[in-house]
Design an enzyme around this catalytic site. Structure first.
Site, PDB file in Angstrom:
ATOM      1  N   CYS A  86       0.808  -1.219   0.000  1.00 22.80           N
ATOM      2  CA  CYS A  86       0.000   0.000   0.000  1.00 22.80           C
ATOM      3  C   CYS A  86       0.841   1.268   0.000  1.00 22.80           C
ATOM      4  CB  CYS A  86      -0.939   0.014   1.202  1.00 22.80           C
ATOM      5  SG  CYS A  86      -2.042  -1.400   1.276  1.00 22.80           S
ATOM      6  N   CYS A 230     -13.590   1.187   8.143  1.00 17.11           N
ATOM      7  CA  CYS A 230     -12.658   0.431   7.311  1.00 17.11           C
ATOM      8  C   CYS A 230     -12.615   0.991   5.892  1.00 17.11           C
ATOM      9  CB  CYS A 230     -13.086  -1.024   7.244  1.00 17.11           C
ATOM     10  SG  CYS A 230     -13.258  -1.810   8.865  1.00 17.11           S
ATOM     11  N   SER A 231     -11.427   1.009   5.301  1.00 16.53           N
ATOM     12  CA  SER A 231     -11.296   1.493   3.928  1.00 16.53           C
ATOM     13  C   SER A 231     -11.850   0.468   2.959  1.00 16.53           C
ATOM     14  CB  SER A 231      -9.828   1.785   3.599  1.00 16.53           C
ATOM     15  OG  SER A 231      -9.073   0.584   3.633  1.00 16.53           O
ATOM     16  N   ILE A 233     -12.093  -1.294  -1.055  1.00 18.72           N
ATOM     17  CA  ILE A 233     -11.228  -1.439  -2.220  1.00 18.72           C
ATOM     18  C   ILE A 233     -11.677  -0.400  -3.244  1.00 18.72           C
ATOM     19  CG2 ILE A 233     -10.770  -3.873  -1.799  1.00 18.72           C
ATOM     20  CD1 ILE A 233     -12.719  -4.516  -4.078  1.00 18.72           C
ATOM     21  N   HIS A 354      -9.229   3.621  -1.335  1.00 18.17           N
ATOM     22  CA  HIS A 354      -7.886   3.075  -1.156  1.00 18.17           C
ATOM     23  C   HIS A 354      -7.471   2.204  -2.349  1.00 18.17           C
ATOM     24  CE1 HIS A 354      -4.315   1.608   0.586  1.00 18.17           C
ATOM     25  NE2 HIS A 354      -4.793   0.650   1.361  1.00 18.17           N
TER      26      HIS A 354
END
Length: 410
Positions: A86, A230-231, A233, A354
């Site tokens: 990341c 939470c991030s 996709i 993200h």
């Protein structure tokens, strides 16, 4: 040390972009950066292309940068493919700075592009599920369980498939709760703040406001984390054009922002409670030393909030509060726009999105806008110095890679 400047930035919208290819996204972000810098692609002496998922998702190995950039006219120059979990995009920026300082070029491009959405959800999750030691999964899981011992989760059932990284962050959250008394409500305060910021970001994947109570009431992912903490996709791309000080006159009309520090680090075999040696804290100290500034001089930050717990940890590692006070800092409103140290005015990974190979340069796009006083409703008044923290992968008890970037007005 040679002075390095960002003279152009570009970023696509982040989100579920099923009709866009890696080439399309790269072209859009790079074209924006070239226009912003007031130059054409022939000024660029080298390019660093970040991507972490295309090999797993599309089967495109080894030369994604050459393919994506050749498609828009780049040829003959050095093109380096960068994969560093990341932290891939911020690593591309780091390498671009090193290339300029070495005198190998006068102006370079750093770009990250990612396509994570596919009809095959197994492939989507497989990208992240390979970013820890796949040869010792049992050992990793055992260590994570150990650091969270003593904090019992309520009997809530996690719903749906999820990245293993949400289990990682859940364990880190339990460790923080046990050591400092951090609460689920403080985690929710971080998420609510970031979702509120994203309402004002037209490039954000999500633009819905949530109250703290709504975040707490959302479906459980891995206790104490709920979905808005939470991030997601994401698909997307971001780019930056950098140059040496003696090349600034080539960029007529550009609004340069100086790179005061770019530090890349890997982790260590520290003990889980030896938080003073955390990879991001060590890298931040080095970055502050290089930049000649400290946490008190920083006006705004973008940090790697793959979960709300990630933001709390990095708030502390960057020195904005005492260790253990990151959750309370958010709960008091000090990290919100208008607060003492605004963090993730873009909406952060939790809300902006993200796309892992583009994330770090997405942070740079936001901070350059802040330092140019061009962030509109998200603007931090009088922003002078800005810091970005971007981590990637997991090894031991922390990220496998971390990059800290400090930018400032010239």
């Amino acid at each position: 040390m040679e002075k390095i400047f960002v003279v152009g930035v570009g970023m696509t919208r982040f989100g579920k972009l099923l009709d866009r290819s890696v080439k399309d996204l790269t072209r859009e972000a790079v074209a924006m950066a070239l226009e912003d810098a007031g130059c054409d692609l022939h000024v660029i002496g080298a390019a660093f292309f970040a991507n972490a998922a295309q090999s797993a998702v599309e089967g495109q190995y080894m030369i994604p940068g050459q393919l994506a950039l050749r498609a828009m006219g780049f040829s003959r120059i050095p093109i380096v493919n960068v994969e560093n979990a990341c932290a891939s995009a911020s690593t591309a920026l780091y390498l671009a700075c090193q290339h300029l300082r070495a005198g190998a070029a006068d102006a370079v491009l750093a770009v990250g592009a990612e396509k994570m959405f596919t009809p095959d959800k197994e492939k989507n999750l497989a990208v992240l599920n390979g970013a820890w030691d796949v040869h010792d999964v049992a050992g990793v899981v055992r260590n994570l369980a150990r650091i969270g011992e003593g904090i019992e989760a309520p009997e809530t059932e996690a719903e749906g498939a999820r990245s293993v990284f949400m289990d990682v962050y859940a364990s880190l959250a339990k460790q923080h709760m046990k050591r400092y008394g951090t609460t689920p409500r403080q985690l929710a305060a971080v998420a609510a703040k970031n979702h509120h910021h994203s309402v004002h970001n037209p490039l954000s994947q999500y633009r819905s406001d949530f109250s703290i109570d709504e975040v707490l009431a959302a479906r459980s992912i891995a206790w104490p984390l709920t979905l808005p903490m939470c991030s997601p996709i994401s698909d997307g791309a971001a780019a930056a054009i950098l140059c040496r000080e003696d090349a600034l006159d080539r960029f007529k009309g550009a609004r340069p922002i100086r790179v005061f520090a770019s530090v890349l680090a890997s982790g260590s075999d520290r003990e889980p409670d030896d938080l003073d040696e955390h990879i991001s804290l060590v890298a931040a100290r080095q970055a502050y030393d290089l930049a000649g500034v400290g946490p008190k001089e920083i006006s705004v930050a973008e940090v790697h909030d793959a979960s709300a717990m990630g933001e709390i940890i990095q708030t502390e590692n960057l020195g904005f509060c005492a260790m253990g006070d990151g959750g309370a800092l958010a709960e008091r409103g000090e990290t919100s726009l208008g607060g003492r140290i605004p963090i993730n005015p873009s909406g952060g990974l939790e809300s902006k999105g993200h796309p892992i190979g583009a994330t770090g340069l997405g942070q740079i796009y936001e901070l350059v806008g802040q330092l140019r006083n061009a962030a509109r409703a998200r603007q931090v008044e009088g922003a002078r110095f800005a810091i970005a923290e971007n981590g990637g992968g997991f090894h031991g008890y922390e990220e496998a890679a971390a990059c800290i970037t400090i930018l400032g007005r010239p």
